[in-house]
Motif scaffolding. Structure first.
Motif, mmCIF file in Angstrom:
data_model
loop_
_atom_site.group_PDB
_atom_site.id
_atom_site.type_symbol
_atom_site.label_atom_id
_atom_site.label_comp_id
_atom_site.label_asym_id
_atom_site.label_seq_id
_atom_site.Cartn_x
_atom_site.Cartn_y
_atom_site.Cartn_z
ATOM 1 N N VAL A 94 0.838 -1.208 0.000
ATOM 2 C CA VAL A 94 0.000 0.000 0.000
ATOM 3 C C VAL A 94 0.871 1.255 0.000
ATOM 4 O O VAL A 94 0.527 2.254 -0.636
ATOM 5 C CB VAL A 94 -0.944 -0.015 1.233
ATOM 6 C CG1 VAL A 94 -1.776 1.261 1.281
ATOM 7 C CG2 VAL A 94 -1.859 -1.227 1.191
ATOM 8 N N THR B 103 5.778 3.795 8.173
ATOM 9 C CA THR B 103 4.988 4.257 7.044
ATOM 10 C C THR B 103 4.916 5.768 7.148
ATOM 11 O O THR B 103 4.304 6.306 8.066
ATOM 12 C CB THR B 103 3.584 3.647 7.062
ATOM 13 O OG1 THR B 103 3.720 2.231 7.176
ATOM 14 C CG2 THR B 103 2.832 3.999 5.786
ATOM 15 N N GLU C 100 4.299 9.754 5.938
ATOM 16 C CA GLU C 100 3.333 10.559 5.169
ATOM 17 C C GLU C 100 4.148 11.610 4.424
ATOM 18 O O GLU C 100 4.704 12.522 5.029
ATOM 19 C CB GLU C 100 2.312 11.211 6.114
ATOM 20 C CG GLU C 100 1.322 12.122 5.412
ATOM 21 C CD GLU C 100 1.780 13.568 5.391
ATOM 22 O OE1 GLU C 100 2.062 14.072 4.283
ATOM 23 O OE2 GLU C 100 1.880 14.187 6.465
ATOM 24 N N TYR D 181 1.173 13.695 1.657
ATOM 25 C CA TYR D 181 -0.121 13.118 2.076
ATOM 26 C C TYR D 181 -0.329 11.692 1.557
ATOM 27 O O TYR D 181 -1.442 11.173 1.620
ATOM 28 C CB TYR D 181 -1.294 14.024 1.665
ATOM 29 C CG TYR D 181 -1.112 15.433 2.185
ATOM 30 C CD1 TYR D 181 -1.400 15.740 3.514
ATOM 31 C CD2 TYR D 181 -0.601 16.424 1.375
ATOM 32 C CE1 TYR D 181 -1.185 17.018 4.017
ATOM 33 C CE2 TYR D 181 -0.380 17.701 1.874
ATOM 34 C CZ TYR D 181 -0.677 17.988 3.189
ATOM 35 O OH TYR D 181 -0.452 19.248 3.688
ATOM 36 N N GLN D 182 0.745 11.073 1.053
ATOM 37 C CA GLN D 182 0.662 9.702 0.566
ATOM 38 C C GLN D 182 1.402 8.777 1.530
ATOM 39 O O GLN D 182 2.372 9.199 2.164
ATOM 40 C CB GLN D 182 1.328 9.588 -0.815
ATOM 41 C CG GLN D 182 0.640 10.387 -1.894
ATOM 42 C CD GLN D 182 -0.745 9.853 -2.190
ATOM 43 O OE1 GLN D 182 -0.920 8.649 -2.356
ATOM 44 N NE2 GLN D 182 -1.729 10.722 -2.218
ATOM 45 N N PRO D 183 0.976 7.512 1.603
ATOM 46 C CA PRO D 183 1.735 6.574 2.437
ATOM 47 C C PRO D 183 2.996 6.130 1.701
ATOM 48 O O PRO D 183 2.940 5.767 0.526
ATOM 49 C CB PRO D 183 0.754 5.406 2.610
ATOM 50 C CG PRO D 183 -0.115 5.438 1.405
ATOM 51 C CD PRO D 183 -0.201 6.885 0.974
ATOM 52 N N LYS E 174 -7.603 15.144 4.552
ATOM 53 C CA LYS E 174 -6.328 14.924 3.846
ATOM 54 C C LYS E 174 -5.125 14.977 4.794
ATOM 55 O O LYS E 174 -4.269 14.111 4.771
ATOM 56 C CB LYS E 174 -6.166 15.959 2.738
ATOM 57 C CG LYS E 174 -5.005 15.678 1.796
ATOM 58 C CD LYS E 174 -4.916 16.735 0.722
ATOM 59 C CE LYS E 174 -3.777 16.475 -0.234
ATOM 60 N NZ LYS E 174 -4.099 15.524 -1.296
ATOM 61 N N ASN F 10 -4.050 11.920 7.068
ATOM 62 C CA ASN F 10 -3.615 10.631 6.541
ATOM 63 C C ASN F 10 -2.551 9.980 7.411
ATOM 64 O O ASN F 10 -2.525 8.773 7.586
ATOM 65 C CB ASN F 10 -3.067 10.794 5.120
ATOM 66 C CG ASN F 10 -4.172 11.091 4.119
ATOM 67 O OD1 ASN F 10 -5.348 11.036 4.465
ATOM 68 N ND2 ASN F 10 -3.812 11.409 2.895
ATOM 69 N N LYS F 11 -1.666 10.807 7.969
ATOM 70 C CA LYS F 11 -0.533 10.224 8.711
ATOM 71 C C LYS F 11 -1.017 9.409 9.902
ATOM 72 O O LYS F 11 -0.361 8.460 10.310
ATOM 73 C CB LYS F 11 0.442 11.309 9.153
ATOM 74 C CG LYS F 11 -0.042 12.195 10.285
ATOM 75 C CD LYS F 11 1.099 13.051 10.844
ATOM 76 C CE LYS F 11 0.624 13.850 12.036
ATOM 77 N NZ LYS F 11 1.681 14.669 12.637
ATOM 78 N N TYR G 271 -1.589 5.978 8.874
ATOM 79 C CA TYR G 271 -0.325 5.251 8.675
ATOM 80 C C TYR G 271 0.284 4.835 10.023
ATOM 81 O O TYR G 271 0.889 3.772 10.142
ATOM 82 C CB TYR G 271 0.674 6.095 7.868
ATOM 83 C CG TYR G 271 0.100 6.723 6.617
ATOM 84 C CD1 TYR G 271 -1.020 6.177 5.974
ATOM 85 C CD2 TYR G 271 0.661 7.871 6.064
ATOM 86 C CE1 TYR G 271 -1.563 6.761 4.841
ATOM 87 C CE2 TYR G 271 0.134 8.464 4.926
ATOM 88 C CZ TYR G 271 -0.991 7.912 4.327
ATOM 89 O OH TYR G 271 -1.516 8.510 3.214
ATOM 90 N N TRP H 222 -1.465 1.676 10.942
ATOM 91 C CA TRP H 222 -0.964 0.515 10.209
ATOM 92 C C TRP H 222 0.304 -0.019 10.878
ATOM 93 O O TRP H 222 0.458 -1.222 11.046
ATOM 94 C CB TRP H 222 -0.619 0.880 8.762
ATOM 95 C CG TRP H 222 -1.781 1.293 7.920
ATOM 96 C CD1 TRP H 222 -3.105 1.182 8.221
ATOM 97 C CD2 TRP H 222 -1.711 1.910 6.625
ATOM 98 N NE1 TRP H 222 -3.866 1.686 7.192
ATOM 99 C CE2 TRP H 222 -3.039 2.143 6.200
ATOM 100 C CE3 TRP H 222 -0.669 2.286 5.784
ATOM 101 C CZ2 TRP H 222 -3.344 2.727 4.969
ATOM 102 C CZ3 TRP H 222 -0.969 2.874 4.569
ATOM 103 C CH2 TRP H 222 -2.292 3.090 4.163
ATOM 104 N N ASP H 223 1.203 0.908 11.211
ATOM 105 C CA ASP H 223 2.475 0.478 11.809
ATOM 106 C C ASP H 223 2.260 -0.109 13.199
ATOM 107 O O ASP H 223 2.896 -1.104 13.567
ATOM 108 C CB ASP H 223 3.445 1.664 11.909
ATOM 109 C CG ASP H 223 4.048 2.040 10.554
ATOM 110 O OD1 ASP H 223 3.834 1.281 9.591
ATOM 111 O OD2 ASP H 223 4.710 3.086 10.463
#
Lengths: 302, 589
Positions: free
Chosen positions: A76, A184, A186, A189-191, B546, B549-550, B553, B556-557
């Motif tokens: 991802v 992961t 940022e 703004y994308q992983p 927006k 988002n972090k 993430y 997830w980690d």
């Protein structure tokens, strides 16, 4: 205005009202049953190592809800999709994942309501060494910018990465008050999966990898660099300079990472000298270090 | 052009309609808000509201014992007004008093969920849950605004247009959303609308009582939110333009008469009332300013002049520092207001420009023109223009120019009135067509509110392609963490007892109100803020914006998976995603 003109105006208004009312009663939407049917189709054709790419990004949680077990964070949060031979693209047309740009879709594109499933194949690149995967093989240290000697090692602290993540802080190489972590990130703004180094004022941070000759020969170094964390980027001043040192000075390449850039991609030719082990050193520094969290991912590709 | 005064029976009908609109709007908002999640800022205001109510209760008790010193007891005031003093108190006080009178009290068993401890049950009417009672004043004010819009419209262009305007003033999904909350944006919209109505009546009738009312309402507006400081220049310019005839001089008049004329021109009764009664009312409602006034008021102004620039997504880009694009305001208005309302507003503006004489009803005998349409037009534009300045923060999106909405609705109402009059010259036919034309105006707006509820802050209209199209355009989906309410049933059902949860942008005060009102289990705990909160949690939420988002993430980690347990959507667009930490095999921690 005449009565006729007024009646025409009213007619137009009524048409607009009908259009808007119909759009409110039957709005464009993504139905759960479409997502589930699409997920079943993806699962039916999925092979280990396949990439599931989603476009636009906002659809991703819906797809991961059904297919998250097939979408590990390394997939991802990839830098790009070149290492995957097979890609299943889930999209909301006309959106497309960047990973399939230039690739022709295989036969059998399917629609599930507003969603589309298309399959792609490509000849993947061979990754001979992945800096992020080899995070634990990294040697990290810091050196005062004003002094050429007196390098201080950054030692590991905290739990080692494991399949089952324990509660509490993650492990990292700790350099005084700053850290080097695998996470992961940022970036724009994308992983992005990679290594994050928090820069320290007045210090250079050195990241060293020792790479076997078998991985080195014939490969190109692909390096992605960017600044992690929007909140830090908002406050960061000025760029980060990353000096790439290949085989102890055989090639020295300074790269600039600016605050506003995304995950910038650089391709660097490797010196072809023979050795049992080759050395890749990345020297990270900034004139104004606070709030600079440099994110990087690197691969040796053939 | 004047017409005979309307008969008393007709006036009574209009007052009855206005009262009915007020009550129906308030009731609909109160009922609708029961499905609406508590918003982040509401959490802070709930907290402050209980403090303010406690102040008046304690003050009342002491005054009842003839302890007059209580009125000037700085300790008492500071104890209850220091918290959240960056916002004026009127609405928080009303929220608190409404709660104090109406809530169903089990306060002694709710330790930890209130900012103050209540060892005894309150004596209350016990009609509403805590959150419902807190929100009621906002609903009543929105209802009053709708009634005022009706009255402005009725006087200017007749009943059909007025009804359409009144309906459209609240039937805008974003306005409807804000009007449900215990916040300040819809209330200040209402206060500014009411003040403008009183000012207009003062202009139309020259009655002192309306001038006084305008002054008091202006003070209450100031005590609601700082937007009110922008109103006087607008009204002053309008009044100076409207009464410019006062400057026309008679060559034979003595110089002293000329001076009197200029003074009358500059110091109109409403202006004097707003200048004197406004600040007085403001001060009276805000005891915190009774001491150390200059420093405290400067602190308040400074807070807003140097406000943090939060994040907002617009056309795919995250903005969190100036300069902001000037087109943010018109584009957001275009994509969030009902389209037919906008079309009618544009039509109303064009008619004002081209066919003013056909648009307005005759001025009743004994009154004069109040410059109605020009006032409505500038009142619709002024809030938009203020936020279009590139340095003005835009993180609150449309809530910052919400005061434009009732006036856009009035422009739309003017267009409806015009159509009713123009489609047929025969009064009988007009009476027949009027309800249909009003229905054409109101139906799409009402349906858009229905469709957007309870996620009005995530609403985009058909021009954007709805929420799905807006998500693809890269438009902000929400703020204030209000959608967390939608995942509470999942959390209540799925989580083990005492599970620590990372609640992301939802603050603990809003969650406490959710627990008080029975929407969220009491045993569910907050794992804390930022990354330590994520890593110490067993379930985690991410609210999709927006810049957030972090946080996903991080999850997830921390959890070792990208697979959510639940995704809350609005028409298929994710608003809030829930993750649960995978259960480790036996033997692992």
């Amino acid at each position: 205005m005449s009565g006729l003109q007024a009646r025409l105006l009213l007619l137009l208004l009524t048409m607009a009202a009908v259009w808007e009312s119909v759009a409110s009663l039957w709005p464009p939407r993504i139905f759960p049953h479409d997502v589930q049917a699409l997920a079943a189709a993806v699962r039916a054709s999925h092979q280990p190592g396949d990439l599931i790419a989603v476009a636009p990004d906002w659809l991703s949680p819906l797809i991961r809800r059904e297919l998250g077990d097939l979408m590990p964070v390394e997939h991802v949060a990839r830098a790009d999709g070149r290492r995957f031979a097979r890609i299943a693209e889930v999209s909301l047309p006309p959106h497309h994942a960047a990973d399939v740009d230039g690739l022709p879709p295989q036969a059998g594109t399917q629609r599930f309501g507003r969603l589309q499933l298309a399959h792609y194949q490509q000849t993947p690149v061979v990754v001979t060494y992945d800096l992020t995967e080899h995070f634990l093989d990294l040697t990290a240290s810091q050196l005062a910018r004003s002094q050429p000697s007196g390098e201080l090692p950054c030692l590991w602290s905290g739990p080692l990465p494991a399949a089952v993540v324990p509660l509490g802080p993650m492990g990292a190489f700790v350099c005084g008050s700053t850290r080097v972590e695998r996470r992961t990130m940022e970036i724009d703004y994308q992983p992005r999966r990679g290594l994050v180094t928090e820069l320290a004022a007045g210090q250079k941070t050195l990241l060293r990898f020792s790479i076997p000759d078998a991985a080195w020969q014939g490969s190109t170094l692909h390096l992605w660099l960017g600044l992690h964390d929007y909140h830090q980027r908002k406050q960061a001043q000025g760029p980060v300079v990353v000096t790439v040192d290949l085989d102890d000075g055989q090639a020295l390449l300074p790269l600039t990472v600016s605050v506003g850039q995304g995950f910038g991609h650089h391709q660097l030719q490797l010196p072809s000298s023979r050795a049992e082990v080759h050395h890749l050193k990345l020297v990270l520094e900034a004139d104004s270090a606070p709030h600079h969290f440099l994110g990087l991912h690197g691969e040796l590709r053939r | 052009m004047s017409e005979p005064a309307r008969p008393a029976s007709s006036r009574r009908v209009d007052v009855a309609i206005a009262v009915a609109l007020w009550l129906v709007t308030s009731l609909v908002l109160q009922l609708a808000s029961r499905r609406e999640g508590f918003a982040r800022d509401e959490g802070y205001y709930f907290h402050a509201a209980e403090h303010h109510a406690a102040y008046y209760e304690e003050l009342g008790t002491r005054l009842g014992r003839r302890d007059w010193k209580a009125l000037r007891d700085r300790g008492l005031i500071d104890r209850y007004f220091s918290y959240n003093n960056e916002h004026p108190p009127l609405m928080k006080t009303l929220f608190g008093l409404s709660w104090r009178v109406l809530h169903k009290c089990s306060c002694p068993t709710e330790a930890g969920l209130h900012p103050l401890s209540y060892p005894k049950r309150h004596r209350t009417l016990g009609l509403l849950r805590a959150g419902e009672a807190m929100r009621l004043p906002a609903h009543l004010l929105a209802g009053a605004l709708v009634a005022a819009v009706y009255l402005i419209g009725r006087r200017a262009f007749g009943r059909a247009g007025a009804l359409a305007a009144a309906g459209l003033a609240i039937l805008a999904p974003r306005h409807f959303f804000h009007a449900e909350l215990s916040c300040f944006d819809a209330p200040v919209t209402a206060m500014l609308g009411l003040t403008t109505w009183a000012y207009l009546r003062a202009q139309q009738t020259s009655h002192t009582r309306f001038a006084v009312l305008a002054g008091v309402l202006f003070g209450l507006s100031l005590s609601t939110k700082h937007n009110a400081f922008f109103l006087p220049p607008l009204l002053l310019l309008h009044a100076l333009w409207l009464r410019r005839d006062l400057l026309v001089s008679d060559p034979a008049a003595p110089p002293s008469s000329k001076l009197r004329r200029v003074l009358r021109y500059l110091f109109q009764p409403w202006a004097l009332a707003m200048a004197l009664l406004g600040p007085l009312t403001y001060l009276l409602t805000w005891p915190y300013l009774w001491f150390d006034t200059v420093r405290r008021f400067s602190g308040y102004v400074s807070f807003h002049l140097h406000h943090v620039h939060y994040n907002i997504e617009y056309l795919g880009q995250n903005y969190n520092r100036p300069p902001y694009p000037w087109h943010y305001v018109p584009v957001m208005t275009l994509l969030t207001m009902p389209v037919v309302t906008l079309l009618l507003s544009v039509m109303g503006t064009a008619l004002w420009w081209r066919q003013r004489s056909q648009l307005l009803d005759p001025v009743p005998v004994g009154e004069r023109s109040g410059g109605e349409l020009s006032l409505v037009l500038v009142s619709a534009l002024w809030p938009l223009l203020i936020i279009m300045r590139p340095g003005t923060p835009i993180f609150g999106a449309e809530k910052h120019w919400l005061p434009a909405v009732p006036f856009l609705a009035l422009l739309a109402g003017a267009a409806v009135a015009f159509l009713v009059k123009q489609v047929s010259a025969r009064p009988a036919r007009q009476r027949l067509l009027a309800p249909l034309i009003v229905l054409v105006a109101l139906l799409p707006a009402a349906l858009s509110v229905y469709r957007s509820h309870p996620y009005g802050l995530s609403h985009y209209n058909v021009l954007a392609g709805g929420p799905v199209g807006a998500a693809s355009l890269g438009m902000n989906r929400q703020f204030w963490g209000y959608s967390v309410r939608g995942v509470m049933p999942f959390l209540n059902q799925s989580l083990a007892p005492s599970t620590p949860v990372y609640f992301h942008d939802a603050n603990w005060f809003q969650l406490q109100m959710s627990q008080l009102d029975g929407f969220l289990r009491r045993d569910i705990a907050d794992s804390g803020m930022e990354e330590p909160g994520v890593r110490g949690s067993r379930a985690a939420l991410v609210l999709h914006e927006k810049h957030f988002n972090k946080y996903e993430y991080w999850i997830w980690d921390a959890y070792g998976t990208t697979k959510p347990s639940a995704v809350l959507t609005h028409l298929g667009v994710p608003l809030c995603t829930v993750y649960e930490r995978p259960i480790p095999p036996r033997g692992n921690p």
